[in-house]
Design a protein around this motif. Structure first.
Motif, PDB file in Angstrom:
ATOM      1  N   GLY A   1      34.082  28.956  49.785  1.00  0.00           N
ATOM      2  CA  GLY A   1      32.732  29.351  49.370  1.00  0.00           C
ATOM      3  C   GLY A   1      32.354  30.728  49.855  1.00  0.00           C
ATOM      4  N   GLY A   2      33.133  31.712  49.455  1.00  0.00           N
ATOM      5  CA  GLY A   2      32.895  33.086  49.895  1.00  0.00           C
ATOM      6  C   GLY A   2      33.693  33.362  51.156  1.00  0.00           C
ATOM      7  N   GLY A   3      34.415  34.482  51.141  1.00  0.00           N
ATOM      8  CA  GLY A   3      35.201  34.858  52.314  1.00  0.00           C
ATOM      9  C   GLY A   3      34.693  36.172  52.875  1.00  0.00           C
TER      10      GLY A   3
ATOM     11  N   GLN B   1      38.336  33.357  46.627  1.00  0.00           N
ATOM     12  CA  GLN B   1      37.214  32.796  47.394  1.00  0.00           C
ATOM     13  C   GLN B   1      35.944  32.889  46.571  1.00  0.00           C
ATOM     14  N   GLY B   2      36.130  33.077  45.267  1.00  0.00           N
ATOM     15  CA  GLY B   2      34.998  33.302  44.381  1.00  0.00           C
ATOM     16  C   GLY B   2      35.255  34.425  43.387  1.00  0.00           C
ATOM     17  N   GLN B   3      36.392  35.112  43.552  1.00  0.00           N
ATOM     18  CA  GLN B   3      36.668  36.284  42.707  1.00  0.00           C
ATOM     19  C   GLN B   3      37.138  35.913  41.307  1.00  0.00           C
TER      20      GLN B   3
ATOM     21  N   GLY C   1      40.856  43.215  51.376  1.00  0.00           N
ATOM     22  CA  GLY C   1      41.158  44.607  51.067  1.00  0.00           C
ATOM     23  C   GLY C   1      41.330  44.845  49.568  1.00  0.00           C
ATOM     24  N   SER C   2      40.670  44.031  48.755  1.00  0.00           N
ATOM     25  CA  SER C   2      40.765  44.138  47.283  1.00  0.00           C
ATOM     26  C   SER C   2      42.206  44.349  46.846  1.00  0.00           C
ATOM     27  N   ARG C   3      43.099  43.612  47.486  1.00  0.00           N
ATOM     28  CA  ARG C   3      44.508  43.840  47.229  1.00  0.00           C
ATOM     29  C   ARG C   3      45.089  42.908  46.165  1.00  0.00           C
TER      30      ARG C   3
ATOM     31  N   GLY D   1      40.363  51.538  36.968  1.00  0.00           N
ATOM     32  CA  GLY D   1      41.545  51.618  36.118  1.00  0.00           C
ATOM     33  C   GLY D   1      41.426  50.632  34.976  1.00  0.00           C
ATOM     34  N   THR D   2      42.565  50.108  34.545  1.00  0.00           N
ATOM     35  CA  THR D   2      42.577  49.135  33.454  1.00  0.00           C
ATOM     36  C   THR D   2      41.747  47.919  33.859  1.00  0.00           C
ATOM     37  N   ARG D   3      40.871  47.492  32.976  1.00  0.00           N
ATOM     38  CA  ARG D   3      39.977  46.376  33.308  1.00  0.00           C
ATOM     39  C   ARG D   3      40.553  45.080  32.748  1.00  0.00           C
ATOM     40  N   ILE D   4      40.691  44.085  33.610  1.00  0.00           N
ATOM     41  CA  ILE D   4      41.244  42.807  33.153  1.00  0.00           C
ATOM     42  C   ILE D   4      40.145  41.963  32.515  1.00  0.00           C
ATOM     43  N   ASN D   5      39.046  41.765  33.225  1.00  0.00           N
ATOM     44  CA  ASN D   5      37.959  40.950  32.707  1.00  0.00           C
ATOM     45  C   ASN D   5      36.624  41.648  32.987  1.00  0.00           C
TER      46      ASN D   5
ATOM     47  N   ILE E   1      33.906  39.615  34.784  1.00  0.00           N
ATOM     48  CA  ILE E   1      34.160  39.349  36.214  1.00  0.00           C
ATOM     49  C   ILE E   1      33.946  40.617  37.024  1.00  0.00           C
ATOM     50  N   ILE E   2      34.345  41.742  36.475  1.00  0.00           N
ATOM     51  CA  ILE E   2      34.108  43.012  37.163  1.00  0.00           C
ATOM     52  C   ILE E   2      32.607  43.195  37.363  1.00  0.00           C
ATOM     53  N   GLU E   3      31.838  42.915  36.326  1.00  0.00           N
ATOM     54  CA  GLU E   3      30.390  43.073  36.435  1.00  0.00           C
ATOM     55  C   GLU E   3      29.829  42.145  37.524  1.00  0.00           C
TER      56      GLU E   3
ATOM     57  N   GLY F   1      48.246  49.367  35.298  1.00  0.00           N
ATOM     58  CA  GLY F   1      47.255  50.436  35.489  1.00  0.00           C
ATOM     59  C   GLY F   1      45.983  50.002  36.175  1.00  0.00           C
ATOM     60  N   ALA F   2      45.967  48.767  36.718  1.00  0.00           N
ATOM     61  CA  ALA F   2      44.718  48.256  37.302  1.00  0.00           C
ATOM     62  C   ALA F   2      44.577  48.664  38.767  1.00  0.00           C
ATOM     63  N   LYS F   3      43.346  48.916  39.167  1.00  0.00           N
ATOM     64  CA  LYS F   3      43.006  49.137  40.580  1.00  0.00           C
ATOM     65  C   LYS F   3      42.068  48.007  40.995  1.00  0.00           C
ATOM     66  N   GLY F   4      41.856  47.828  42.278  1.00  0.00           N
ATOM     67  CA  GLY F   4      40.951  46.769  42.734  1.00  0.00           C
ATOM     68  C   GLY F   4      39.503  47.138  42.501  1.00  0.00           C
ATOM     69  N   VAL F   5      38.631  46.141  42.576  1.00  0.00           N
ATOM     70  CA  VAL F   5      37.206  46.432  42.399  1.00  0.00           C
ATOM     71  C   VAL F   5      36.306  45.623  43.331  1.00  0.00           C
ATOM     72  N   GLY F   6      36.875  44.613  43.994  1.00  0.00           N
ATOM     73  CA  GLY F   6      36.045  43.655  44.728  1.00  0.00           C
ATOM     74  C   GLY F   6      35.147  44.267  45.789  1.00  0.00           C
ATOM     75  N   GLU F   7      35.586  45.338  46.411  1.00  0.00           N
ATOM     76  CA  GLU F   7      34.804  45.911  47.505  1.00  0.00           C
ATOM     77  C   GLU F   7      34.083  47.200  47.113  1.00  0.00           C
TER      78      GLU F   7
HETATM   79  N1  MCN Z   1      39.472  42.578  38.331  1.00  0.00           N
HETATM   80  C1  MCN Z   1      39.569  42.922  37.007  1.00  0.00           C
HETATM   81  N2  MCN Z   1      40.025  44.165  36.638  1.00  0.00           N
HETATM   82  C2  MCN Z   1      40.350  45.084  37.590  1.00  0.00           C
HETATM   83  C3  MCN Z   1      40.215  44.760  38.951  1.00  0.00           C
HETATM   84  C4  MCN Z   1      39.792  43.484  39.296  1.00  0.00           C
HETATM   85  O1  MCN Z   1      39.245  42.109  36.154  1.00  0.00           O
HETATM   86  N3  MCN Z   1      40.796  46.292  37.235  1.00  0.00           N
HETATM   87  C5  MCN Z   1      39.091  41.218  38.738  1.00  0.00           C
HETATM   88  C6  MCN Z   1      40.279  40.529  39.398  1.00  0.00           C
HETATM   89  O2  MCN Z   1      41.146  39.982  38.499  1.00  0.00           O
HETATM   90  C7  MCN Z   1      39.604  39.522  40.299  1.00  0.00           C
HETATM   91  C8  MCN Z   1      38.349  40.263  40.720  1.00  0.00           C
HETATM   92  O3  MCN Z   1      38.109  41.267  39.741  1.00  0.00           O
HETATM   93  O4  MCN Z   1      39.286  38.360  39.584  1.00  0.00           O
HETATM   94  C9  MCN Z   1      38.509  40.936  42.102  1.00  0.00           C
HETATM   95  O5  MCN Z   1      39.746  41.552  42.152  1.00  0.00           O
HETATM   96  P1  MCN Z   1      40.226  42.571  43.296  1.00  0.00           P
HETATM   97  O6  MCN Z   1      39.428  43.794  43.237  1.00  0.00           O
HETATM   98  O7  MCN Z   1      41.691  42.674  43.187  1.00  0.00           O
HETATM   99  O8  MCN Z   1      39.843  41.860  44.690  1.00  0.00           O
HETATM  100  P2  MCN Z   1      40.470  40.540  45.324  1.00  0.00           P
HETATM  101  O9  MCN Z   1      40.672  39.530  44.283  1.00  0.00           O
HETATM  102  O10 MCN Z   1      41.593  40.890  46.207  1.00  0.00           O
HETATM  103  O11 MCN Z   1      39.240  40.040  46.170  1.00  0.00           O
HETATM  104  C10 MCN Z   1      38.984  40.516  47.470  1.00  0.00           C
HETATM  105  C11 MCN Z   1      37.652  41.233  47.527  1.00  0.00           C
HETATM  106  C12 MCN Z   1      37.239  41.353  48.934  1.00  0.00           C
HETATM  107  S1  MCN Z   1      38.339  42.076  50.003  1.00  0.00           S
HETATM  108  C13 MCN Z   1      36.036  40.877  49.372  1.00  0.00           C
HETATM  109  S2  MCN Z   1      35.643  41.180  50.988  1.00  0.00           S
HETATM  110  C14 MCN Z   1      35.158  40.152  48.497  1.00  0.00           C
HETATM  111  C15 MCN Z   1      35.370  40.518  47.063  1.00  0.00           C
HETATM  112  O12 MCN Z   1      36.691  40.492  46.760  1.00  0.00           O
HETATM  113  N4  MCN Z   1      34.953  38.840  48.762  1.00  0.00           N
HETATM  114  C16 MCN Z   1      34.394  38.068  47.762  1.00  0.00           C
HETATM  115  N5  MCN Z   1      34.564  39.881  46.190  1.00  0.00           N
HETATM  116  C17 MCN Z   1      34.164  38.601  46.449  1.00  0.00           C
HETATM  117  N6  MCN Z   1      33.577  37.845  45.488  1.00  0.00           N
HETATM  118  C18 MCN Z   1      33.267  36.566  45.755  1.00  0.00           C
HETATM  119  N7  MCN Z   1      32.687  35.838  44.782  1.00  0.00           N
HETATM  120  N8  MCN Z   1      33.515  35.995  46.963  1.00  0.00           N
HETATM  121  C19 MCN Z   1      34.065  36.705  47.970  1.00  0.00           C
HETATM  122  O13 MCN Z   1      34.333  36.142  49.134  1.00  0.00           O
END
Ligand code: MCN
Ligand code: CUM
Length: 808
Positions: A267-269, A527-529, A568-570, A686-690, A693-695, A756-762
């Motif tokens: 439930g959230g990390g 954890q919710g991503q 680390g959005s890895r 970068g390339t957007r998967i969803n 979910i990004i929003e 071509g995707a980069k992370g976005v979670g953080e």
């Molecule tokens: N995504 C995408 N297109 C991209 C990049 C990402 O569609 N170009 C989507 C991914 O497929 C994924 C989500 O976005 O479903 C997040 O992807 P990513 O950026 O790779 O990050 P992680 O999945 O590794 O998630 C970790 C990141 C971190 S480090 C924290 S802290 C955080 C965050 O995610 N914790 C979260 N977002 C969170 N969101 C929720 N709901 N709960 C947490 O605990």
């Protein structure tokens, strides 16, 4: 064969990359059918809970457990003395330090674990805790890292050698018994020389306060030792289940194949659940001792007061420029408060995380960073909360320094950014502090952002507002918050990123079933991503089977391939790449099968959406579904039956997402209440998967940024008491405080990532905090404000107005 549907419809049916596919996990979450660690109930399961130190620094003279053991239902009370014969009274931290599992002779922060009461249920455990008598002798408390470096009070007596010598730490020499490490990047002398001779220099000190990710679900675990089979199963809120398995094996001596770690729904990390906590060790020991499963679940106060906090960075900067605003040098010193133990969850070689991305998005030729880590009487942790390993601090630092420099130059801060951005044609760009940025197009993003919000119009409106305020026509000021950030995510190349010696690759294993559906298992853990949704989309596009036919499974070390987990959005940069690569291996075999079935040479077929077609004869094809079936029921010469693949991916570089944010804020100078009128967030991952979910990620990250910038903190008094240990005092924003976010994007693919995707979670947090903070500070800029520290709660905003004479 003739197609009933168009190619476009075939693409749509896959729900692959780029589709705003609805989250598959939400069916269970929205119906209360999630399976979290506290939902796990096993026969005869016991409950463990901690006696915690009320003092931030105290000698422990005696622990008397007799009365507690009399409580009906209490079965055992563990203390450090019980763990010592097992060698488990201390445990290694992720930062190369060690940490007490249970207070060994002294307590170093308020809430520290002193004894573990094991009982038949949570209530009996709570009663038992009340009756454990601990005799404390209070010691002087240090909550200020600057004081810690001057004090005669030694916090970590275990780290002082004979005759008072200070042995080196995990990251080199230590200057003082309360000093942990000095970490440097860049060139000291050249940077100081550039700054000494510069036309313009701006200096500022800022404090990025201590805060906490406060996930809705607190940390916890269930340990179950099966003494007959010698198997330990550990369910828990783990962001890195495989790493936990390895650590448990190393410290307990149980062979790794006999340990199964399972992360159920989490439930959230937010980084709070990366490290190893005393609760895990005590639960395992208690299960071994009692032969029964033992559950440990934190309450909210336990979570806020003792588990991985975030930030606590005191940063001092100098930035130099030419008269017309071209930046020439940057100097940064950090005093980092790590609390009683160094338990930061950074890659081993980076004790200050990726703080050395503090040159930000700017082409700064010379720079130097020095970080001093310090022990204090506060909880350990430091790397959590959408931080990308301290990129939050780095971006806050540079985005404040830019604003301060703009004041010094009497220049518009948007223009100052524009003239210093790294240019598109400079990528891949090697920054002065060492990183190689993979790709970026900052000017395009910035121009789009400023145009969308009508930046010039906003500035004109703000100027008018200042006039009106001065003329007594309004009591509200207007702030325009700007931030431009460069993130660094996707740790990481194994050559320079490891945690506890484990290289930070990640993995995906795919098994295609005969009827054309599939299961893919990854080394990461959502954890919710929304991983179950998005990773299936990557595969759908790669292997041509519908995402709806692909199950994604994570978090069970008995079934998932080894991976380093989710933080680390890895996940997208590393496990997402592994997924694409494993998909490509499937496709390569499918191509051979298709060629055989179509009776042509391998090179005469090509992949098209959901099938292989004969080149130049599109009416001749085999769908992936047909190929999957053939893989299991046809004897194909030279090809093994089955259709499976596994990929372990070691990324060649990190990925560097970026974004441009603008916040428009009105501030009532008499109440100190800020009102966010507009928030615009442009992200480039970068390339957007969803996209949906990004929003969602952006909304979540921005809301947490709002919290941190505008009020949330873990505050201590001089005695080391946590003043914000409950949700009465710790600000968690609700829909009431949250504005309507406008999201936008550009797409600059990562050149080295397979899709071509980069992370976005953080990203949204990293860019959001300086944006909110800059908005507050910008509102006061016309009245002489230069810098005020976060959190900008109502009282502090009011005080700023007061100090600037706006109440006179
Ligand atoms: N995504 C995408 N297109 C991209 C990049 C990402 O569609 N170009 C989507 C991914 O497929 C994924 C989500 O976005 O479903 C997040 O992807 P990513 O950026 O790779 O990050 P992680 O999945 O590794 O998630 C970790 C990141 C971190 S480090 C924290 S802290 C955080 C965050 O995610 N914790 C979260 N977002 C969170 N969101 C929720 N709901 N709960 C947490 O605990
Ligand atoms: Cu730094 S918080 Mo996240 O990496 O889990």
């Amino acid at each position: 064969m003739k197609d009933e549907i168009t190619r476009e419809e075939r693409v749509d049916n896959l729900k692959g990359m780029g589709c705003s596919r609805k989250r598959v996990e939400d069916a269970r979450f929205t119906q209360g059918k999630g399976n979290y660690v506290d939902d796990i109930k096993l026969d005869g399961m016991l409950f463990g809970d901690f006696v915690r130190s009320p003092y931030a620094h105290a000698r422990i003279k005696n622990i008397d457990t007799a009365a507690a053991l009399e409580v009906p239902g209490v079965l055992a009370v563990l203390t450090a003395a019980d763990l010592e014969p097992l060698g488990l009274h201390w445990m290694p931290t992720l930062a190369g330090d060690k940490q007490m599992v249970l207070a060994d002779g002294k307590a170093l922060f308020q809430g520290q674990e002193v004894a573990f009461v094991v009982a038949e249920d949570r209530y009996a455990a709570a009663d038992g805790i009340e009756l454990v008598e601990v005799e404390y002798e209070e010691l002087p408390v240090i909550v200020d890292p600057f004081e810690a470096l001057k004090s005669d009070v030694v916090l970590r007596e275990d780290l002082v050698g004979e005759d008072g010598a200070i042995p080196d730490g995990a990251h080199g020499p230590r200057k003082h018994p309360n000093h942990i490490f000095t970490w440097e990047a860049g060139d000291k002398d050249p940077t100081e020389e550039v700054i000494a001779n510069a036309e313009v220099v701006a200096e500022e000190s800022m404090y990025y306060h201590r805060t906490h990710p406060c996930p809705l679900e607190t940390c916890g675990c269930v340990a179950s030792m099966d003494k007959v089979n010698g198997k330990l199963t550990l369910w828990g809120t783990f962001q890195a289940p495989h790493a936990i398995r390895t650590v448990v094996s190393l410290i307990s001596g149980i062979e790794e194949h006999n340990i199964r770690v399972i992360s159920p729904d989490i439930g959230g990390g937010f980084g709070n659940k990366v490290g190893a906590y005393p609760g895990y060790v005590c639960s395992v020991v208690a299960s071994i001792v009692t032969g029964k499963p033992v559950k440990w679940i934190e309450d909210r106060m336990d979570n806020l007061m003792t588990t991985a906090f975030a930030r606590d960075y005191h940063m001092t900067g100098k930035i130099s420029a030419t008269k017309d605003g071209k930046i020439t040098g940057l100097h940064c010193h950090v005093t980092a408060d790590h609390g009683g133990f160094d338990a930061c969850a950074d890659p081993t070689k980076f004790p200050a995380g990726f703080m050395n991305i503090c040159t930000g998005s700017y082409d700064i030729p010379t720079a130097y960073l020095e970080v001093d880590g310090v022990y204090t009487n506060k909880a350990p942790g430091g790397v959590s909360y959408r931080c990308s390993f301290r990129v939050t601090e780095a971006v806050y630092f540079i985005e404040r320094m830019i604003e301060v420099l703009a004041i010094e130059l009497n220049m518009d801060a948007a223009e100052l950014r524009r003239i210093n951005f790294i240019k598109k044609e400079q990528f891949p760009y090697t920054a002065a502090l060492g990183w190689e940025y993979d790709s970026g197009d900052y000017h395009t993003a910035w121009d789009k952002a400023l145009k969308t919000v009508d930046y010039d119009g906003l500035r004109a409106e703000q100027a008018q507002r200042v006039e009106d305020f001065k003329a007594g026509k309004t009591r509200k000021l207007m702030g325009i918050g700007l931030s431009f950030f460069t993130e660094i995510v996707g740790a990481g190349p194994v050559k320079n990123c490891d945690i506890l010696g484990l290289g930070m690759f990640d993995s995906c294993e795919i098994r295609i079933h005969p009827t054309g559906s599939a299961i893919a298992r990854l080394g990461t853990i959502s954890q919710g991503q929304g991983h179950a949704t998005t990773f299936a989309q990557i595969l759908a596009s790669e292997i041509g089977l519908p995402a709806d036919s692909i199950t994604i499974e994570e978090g069970d070390t008995d079934t998932a391939p080894y991976g380093l987990g989710t933080y680390g959005s890895r996940s997208t940069p590393v496990a997402g790449a592994a997924t694409a690569m494993a998909g490509r291996k499937i496709r390569a075999k499918a191509q051979m099968i298709a060629a055989y079935l179509l009776e042509v040479h391998d090179n005469d077929v090509e992949f098209d959406v959901d099938r292989f077609v004969v080149k130049g004869a599109p009416e001749k094809f085999k769908t992936m579904k047909e190929i999957a079936f053939a893989a299991y029921n046809q004897a194909i010469p030279g090809i093994e039956p089955g259709l499976e693949a596994v990929s372990y991916y070691d990324p060649p570089n990190m990925t560097y997402p970026f974004g441009a944010y603008v916040c428009v804020m009105d501030i009532d100078v008499d109440t100190g209440v800020p009102e966010i009128r507009r928030f615009y967030a442009l992200d480039d991952c970068g390339t957007r998967i969803n996209p949906m979910i990004i929003e969602g990620q952006v909304h979540g990250g921005l809301t947490e940024a709002l919290a941190v910038a505008l009020g949330q903190e873990i505050a201590y008094d001089d005695m080391g008491n946590v003043k914000t240990g409950t949700l009465m005092d710790f600000f968690l924003p609700t829909a009431w405080e949250v504005p309507n976010y406008e999201t936008d994007f550009t797409v600059t693919p990562s050149p080295h990532h397979p899709i071509g995707a980069k992370g976005v979670g953080e990203s949204p947090h990293v860019g959001g905090v300086p944006c909110f903070s800059n908005a507050v500070q910008d509102a006061f800029r016309p009245f002489g404000n230069r810098h005020t520290n976060m959190p900008h709660d109502h009282w502090r905003i009011w005080r700023t107005a007061n100090e600037l004479g706006l109440h006179d």
